[in-house]
Design an enzyme around this catalytic site. Structure first.
Site, PDB file in Angstrom:
ATOM      1  N   SER A  75      -9.776   0.061   1.936  1.00 49.97           N
ATOM      2  CA  SER A  75      -8.680   0.946   1.544  1.00 49.97           C
ATOM      3  C   SER A  75      -8.515   1.027   0.032  1.00 49.97           C
ATOM      4  CB  SER A  75      -7.363   0.470   2.165  1.00 49.97           C
ATOM      5  OG  SER A  75      -7.381   0.592   3.566  1.00 49.97           O
ATOM      6  N   GLN A  76      -7.960   2.135  -0.411  1.00 54.64           N
ATOM      7  CA  GLN A  76      -7.570   2.337  -1.802  1.00 54.64           C
ATOM      8  C   GLN A  76      -6.697   1.154  -2.257  1.00 54.64           C
ATOM      9  OE1 GLN A  76      -4.538   5.261  -1.939  1.00 54.64           O
ATOM     10  NE2 GLN A  76      -4.791   5.767  -4.109  1.00 54.64           N
TER      11      GLN A  76
END
Length: 216
Positions: free
Chosen positions: A61-62
């Site tokens: 994930s970011q």
């Protein structure tokens, strides 16, 4: 590439600049080397403001989303946390620094094995990984103070709700396979549940008995 400088820049421009202010969370994200959780060829991109592929049609994930979801759990250091979707192991590493014990479930064996290797290299021995259907949780270790689901679900799996302690928080992306809303559910002492919609997001799909089928 100087990864320490890149990590500090990530915190300043992506995390603090977007309103994340928890000193413990910021310290954890400064401590954990994100680049070891991606393939070596992508290490230089590890601190960018984006999710990255990790193989098996999955992503890491970011950084901001990792920070936001962790912040929503309001961890103090004493908690027993369940994570659904180990993936690269990066989110589990952040949780391991902030909680007492982490139990994380991954359905894809190669990812689970790589995550275990990365976590062990950092000495994070308070993380337990199980290869199983995450939508049914980890009943043998329930109840949990906090639960995080790192994949998009059509609805909240009832088994996960049942494994949440009174006072506990569950963070999950809910919606269709194209887009979701990040939701925090709190289990109140009287048995009722509170629900907050936080922000729009997009995750890989949660596959399992109480999620999406692998064919959908």
């Amino acid at each position: 590439m100087n990864f320490e400088i890149a990590r500090k820049r990530m915190i300043e421009t992506q995390i603090v600049a977007r309103g994340i202010s928890s000193p413990r969370l910021i310290e954890a994200m400064l401590k954990i080397p994100r680049h070891i959780f991606v393939e070596e060829a992508m290490a230089a991109q590890a601190y960018g403001d984006t999710s990255l592929p990790i193989g098996e049609k999955q992503t890491i994930s970011q950084p901001y989303m990792v920070a936001l979801m962790t912040d929503l759990l309001v961890l103090t250091g004493t908690e027993k946390v369940l994570e659904i979707g180990t993936g690269s192991g990066y989110q589990a590493a952040i949780l391991a620094v902030l909680a007492d014990r982490v139990y994380t479930v991954e359905r894809i064996r190669p990812l689970a094995l790589r995550a275990r290797k990365a976590l062990d290299s950092l000495g994070l021995l308070n993380v337990n990984i199980r290869m199983a259907d995450g939508t049914i949780g980890w009943k043998e270790e329930a109840p949990f103070d906090a639960i995080m689901v790192t994949a998009g679900a059509p609805d909240v799996p009832n088994d996960l709700i049942e494994q949440l302690k009174p006072g506990g928080r569950l963070v999950i992306p809910l919606g269709n396979q194209a887009a979701q809303t990040l939701v925090r559910i709190t289990r109140n002492a009287d048995g009722s549940f509170g629900r907050e919609e936080i922000t729009g997001c997009r995750f890989v799909k949660l596959v399992g008995k109480f999620g999406w089928s692998s064919e959908e």
